[in-house]
Design an enzyme around this catalytic site. Structure first.
Site, PDB file in Angstrom:
ATOM      1  CG  ASP A 336      -2.125   0.523   0.855  1.00 53.66           C
ATOM      2  OD1 ASP A 336      -2.460   1.864   0.341  1.00 53.66           O
ATOM      3  OD2 ASP A 336      -3.403  -0.085   1.123  1.00 53.66           O
ATOM      4  CG  HIS A 359      -0.794   1.359  -3.354  1.00 56.77           C
ATOM      5  ND1 HIS A 359      -2.130   0.948  -3.035  1.00 56.77           N
ATOM      6  CD2 HIS A 359      -0.315   0.140  -4.078  1.00 56.77           C
ATOM      7  CE1 HIS A 359      -2.332  -0.332  -3.487  1.00 56.77           C
ATOM      8  NE2 HIS A 359      -1.304  -0.886  -3.889  1.00 56.77           N
TER       9      HIS A 359
END
Length: 528
Positions: A336, A359
């Site tokens: 993430d 991310h």
């Protein structure tokens, strides 16, 4: 008769001489005795003086001044080179390091507390949770103490809180060994939000060359389908329309029993001042790896996070309600956001960080469930990103309030990044989200020197219809496409106002110059 008189006279003379001689010897003898007594007394006095001085200088060897017999008569002290006759040596006990739970060693309070001295086995099998708790309880009472987790040992530790607020300041948690999480469900009960937690402390440092291993693969496989996922996947459309809503999960290899749905953060700091994390590695966390909540004065440097790129919701570093934060010299690989900056954060400076997979570095998501969000004075610069979903991103929910202002993204080198520059005020990590007019206000956002390659879209600026983004500045943007398995898109802008200070590659003609025609003045609803 004359001869007799002569003999008598001679005899008398001899008697007189003997009497006179005897008196002379008596006088000399008396004088000699008196001289010896005075000389002996002087010698004893000198010895006593020297003995007193010596005793004062080395009182540890005389037990408070025990009387000692004077030595045999000597006119001068012995030469240092001459060995004195052997005498009984006082027994000096060499102090040994006591178990830390006693708290004292060598006359002073001990400041080092090794978990092995508190019963930890370090074999990776026995539960060492209680030993860690005991070591912390002892260290907590001593200012500037150190809890040692030694190298070459593996410690199995369940959920634990190293907590204040009554602990002394400036504790060091010296992590050189490896700490592993349980992989069976029993220690976690119905679920817990954190595994290793430090709360309400002043001056806490976690440092060393050790590893915190959350062994999270079992949790990742057990993630419910309703769990939040990154909404930016909707922007990534492969060439053959075969994108999956969720990435495939890693192969299960350590799961023992069904894990609870609530997944823990590996290492969390809450309500603490002057927090430092350096040197360590955090890997395979069930969820977020390193989190700071309600902290002031945070420094993270020269540490690393390591988890697979397809592990769900495993943020590298998560900041919430924290101020005066410095992050640098770190390597973050996760599933993430490498760094996630949430509401209540201000004065955050991030530089010289390697990010990927992951991310990217994100502010948000903010304003979920109509909440108020406040973020200000954020600097992210000198960053290397490779094979990430996003580069630098701001994401907010519809219906929120508050504002984000004073943000600088500078000198970001991207390589094979899907979406390098993102503002998304329509963020939604559920299947459906309703449209709302309220929004978190965004202003004063600067992107400069963002360079490298992208695989989907270089710029995506989607701002609120009712509250457009203002003061968006783009400078020295050079992003080139890298054809892979995704569609390539042109820059996209919606309700985004600001300026282009230099030509960009590709041209970002969609940014509207200046301010919106119906620029709404911020109300108390927006002000933080």
């Amino acid at each position: 008769m004359k001869g007799v008189g002569l003999r008598r006279h001679t005899f008398m003379f001899l008697v007189a001489f003997l009497v006179w001689s005897s008196s002379i010897e008596t006088c000399i003898a008396r004088k000699s005795k008196h001289w010896r007594q005075r000389r002996h007394a002087a010698s004893v006095s000198l010895y006593k003086k020297k003995t007193k001085d010596h005793s004062h200088g080395h009182h540890n060897y005389h037990n408070g001044g025990t009387k000692t017999k004077p030595p045999p008569y000597k006119t001068t002290p012995p030469s240092p080179k001459v060995k004195a006759p052997p005498s009984p040596k006082p027994k000096v006990k060499v102090p040994s390091i006591p178990p830390p739970q006693k708290g004292y060693g060598n006359g002073q309070q001990s400041k080092v507390f090794d978990v092995l001295h508190f019963g930890a086995k370090g074999d990776g099998k026995a539960d060492d949770t209680k030993a860690f708790q005991a070591a912390w309880a002892a260290a907590c009472k001593v200012e500037a103490s150190t809890v040692v987790v030694p190298a070459k040992f593996i410690f199995l530790v369940g959920p634990i809180s190293f907590s204040g607020p009554y602990c002394q300041a400036n504790t060091v948690f010296q992590l050189d060994g490896t700490i592993i999480a349980p992989t069976d469900s029993k220690p976690w009960g119905k679920g817990i939000l954190q595994w290793l937690e430090f709360t309400k402390l002043k001056g806490i440092t976690v440092q060393g060359k050790g590893i915190i291993d959350g062994r999270g693969s079992g949790w990742w496989l057990e993630a419910p389908y309703e769990d939040p996922y990154d909404d930016e996947r909707k922007l990534i459309i492969p060439l053959k329309n075969t994108v999956q809503e969720r990435p495939p999960m890693p192969v299960r290899n350590e799961l023992s029993g069904k894990m609870p749905s609530i997944k823990p953060t590996a290492l969390r700091f809450y309500g603490s001042f002057n927090v430092t994390v350096t040197g360590i590695t955090i890997q395979n966390s069930p969820q977020c790896h390193l989190k700071f909540d309600n902290c002031i004065g945070v420094v993270v440097h020269d540490m690393s996070v390591s988890s697979p790129g397809d592990s769900p919701n495993t943020d590298g570093i998560h900041l919430q309600n924290s101020k005066d934060v410095l992050i640098h010299g770190t390597t973050l690989a996760c599933g993430d956001d490498c760094v996630s900056i949430q509401t209540g954060c201000s004065n955050v400076y991030i530089h010289n960080v390697n990010c990927g997979p992951g991310h990217g570095i994100s502010i948000g998501s903010l304003g979920k469930d109509n909440t108020k969000a406040c973020v200000s004075n954020i600097t992210v610069r000198d960053i290397m990103m490779h094979n990430t979903m996003n580069g630098v991103r701001i994401k907010t929910w519809q219906g929120g309030s508050g504002n984000v202002q004073g943000v600088l993204f500078s000198n970001i080198q991207v390589s094979e990044v899907q979406l390098p520059i993102v503002i998304d005020q329509f963020y939604c990590d559920k299947r459906t989200c309703k449209n709302q007019t309220a929004a978190v206000a965004l202003s004063g956002i600067t992107y400069e020197k963002i360079r490298g390659t992208y695989t989907v879209k270089p710029v995506h600026l989607a701002c609120s219809d009712s509250l457009p983004c203002i003061g968006v500045t783009l400078s020295a943007i050079q992003l080139k496409p890298m054809q892979e398995r995704y569609h390539l898109y042109d820059p996209f802008c919606w309700q985004s106002y600001g300026e282009l200070t230099t030509p960009t590659v590709p041209p970002i003609a969609c940014l509207q110059i200046g301010k919106p025609p119906n620029n709404r003045v911020q109300s108390n609803y927006d002000v933080c």
